[in-house]
Design an enzyme around this catalytic site. Structure first.
Site, PDB file in Angstrom:
ATOM      1  N   LYS A  69       0.823  -1.223   0.000  1.00  0.00           N
ATOM      2  CA  LYS A  69       0.000   0.000   0.000  1.00  0.00           C
ATOM      3  C   LYS A  69       0.855   1.272   0.000  1.00  0.00           C
ATOM      4  CE  LYS A  69      -3.940  -2.174   2.296  1.00  0.00           C
ATOM      5  NZ  LYS A  69      -4.929  -2.125   3.371  1.00  0.00           N
ATOM      6  N   ASP A 106     -10.068   2.149   3.590  1.00  0.00           N
ATOM      7  CA  ASP A 106     -10.255   1.325   4.796  1.00  0.00           C
ATOM      8  C   ASP A 106     -11.074   2.086   5.849  1.00  0.00           C
ATOM      9  OD1 ASP A 106      -8.836  -0.835   3.775  1.00  0.00           O
ATOM     10  OD2 ASP A 106      -6.921  -0.102   4.544  1.00  0.00           O
TER      11      ASP A 106
END
Ligand code: NAP
Length: 282
Positions: A69, A106
């Site tokens: 990420k 998220d």
């Protein structure tokens, strides 16, 4: 793009465990859209080259799993506020000028889950207690601040990790070690478990909720089992509770909308499908 099949994928290493193909495949079918969502394993030694040359992958966008990420965020020409704050992107897309854009959804997944299952949960946003200081905790602290929580206590076994997140997000966030848990619980309006404790195969989360106010919303992002001991304990004393599977499903909503142009809905049918696929329910 007309006439060209829109393809997206989960990218990372490994990707075989990911439920993203199931989630996006469900929505593609539900919306009757032509498109594909697959899996693309990116070997660690190739990650920088792959994300740096994303335009060559033949994809309109991608999800990114741990541990890439941060590499993906660095390769982006533009980042949304969350990805920029966290230095990590889990969703990529190419804009109309071919620029690589990145988002971190998220935290939005966490918010979407609570918005759906506990409407108005943030109406009097006050104090939140977050157990854990890993990757998920960072996204949830960002999300709570975005909803104007004035104080976010981060309680973690390794206090230094909680301090690192608190240093990043600044005023309003306070780092604690586990010994301070009882004191922080007494002032919590929201309590979120982001540790892996309580998950099938992991040690139990041993917690005394006797200090917790009756109104405190309790959310466990562990979803295997779906009703964790924390949620059982909280529900038994009358606290409102929300389980964690919805966070996994809701984090995919903004990505699907970005790639395929329609905003999907997290339905009970999708929750059941995902839980069955994960082996959480029969
Ligand atoms: P992570 O970065 O590895 O962080 C793990 C956290 O758990 C750390 O705070 C760690 O404390 C704590 N921990 C682990 N073992 C512990 C123990 N024996 N005693 C005390 N604390 C312990 O993991 P993550 O990515 O944040 O994920 C955490 C959990 O959330 C996992 O169970 C994951 O499946 C779940 N999750 C759910 C969703 C969802 O969509 N529902 C999304 C992401 C993650 P230390 O810092 O002291 O090691």
């Amino acid at each position: 793009m007309s006439g060209v099949l829109r393809k997206a994928a989960i990218t990372g290493h490994p990707v075989s465990h990911s439920r993203s193909p199931l989630i996006h495949g469900y929505w593609l079918k539900k919306h009757g859209l032509e498109g594909e969502y697959g899996r693309l394993d990116v070997p660690p030694e190739d990650a920088e080259r792959f994300y740096g040359n994303f335009r060559d992958a033949g994809l309109i966008g991608a999800n990114v799993t741990v541990p890439f990420k941060e590499i993906a965020a660095k390769a982006c020409d533009w980042l949304d506020e969350a990805a920029s704050a966290m230095g990590a992107a889990n969703t990529l897309w190419l804009d109309e000028n071919g620029r690589l854009c990145g988002a971190n959804t998220d935290g939005l997944g966490f918010l979407g889950n609570l918005d759906q299952l506990a409407p108005n949960w943030d109406e009097n946003s006050g104090t939140a207690v977050v157990l854990g200081a890993g990757g998920a905790a960072r996204a949830i602290v960002w999300a709570l601040i975005s909803r104007n929580y004035t104080t976010v206590h981060i309680v973690n076994r390794t206090r230094e990790k909680a301090e690192k997140i608190s240093d990043e997000f600044g005023a309003g966030t306070v780092a604690h070690d586990w010994d301070n848990l009882g004191t922080t619980l007494a002032v919590a309006d929201v309590l979120v478990n982001t540790t892996s404790l309580g998950m099938t195969g992991k040690p139990p989360l041993e917690i005394d909720l006797s200090n917790l106010p009756a109104h405190t919303l309790v959310n466990d992002i562990v979803y295997s089992p779906l009703e964790t001991d924390l949620l059982k304990l909280a529900a038994a004393r009358g606290n409102p509770t929300v389980d964690g599977i919805g966070m996994l499903l809701h984090q995919a909503v903004p990505a699907f909308e970005r790639w395929f142009g329609e905003r999907p809905v997290v339905t009970d049918e999708l929750r059941t499908l995902a839980l069955k696929d994960l082996g959480v329910i029969a």
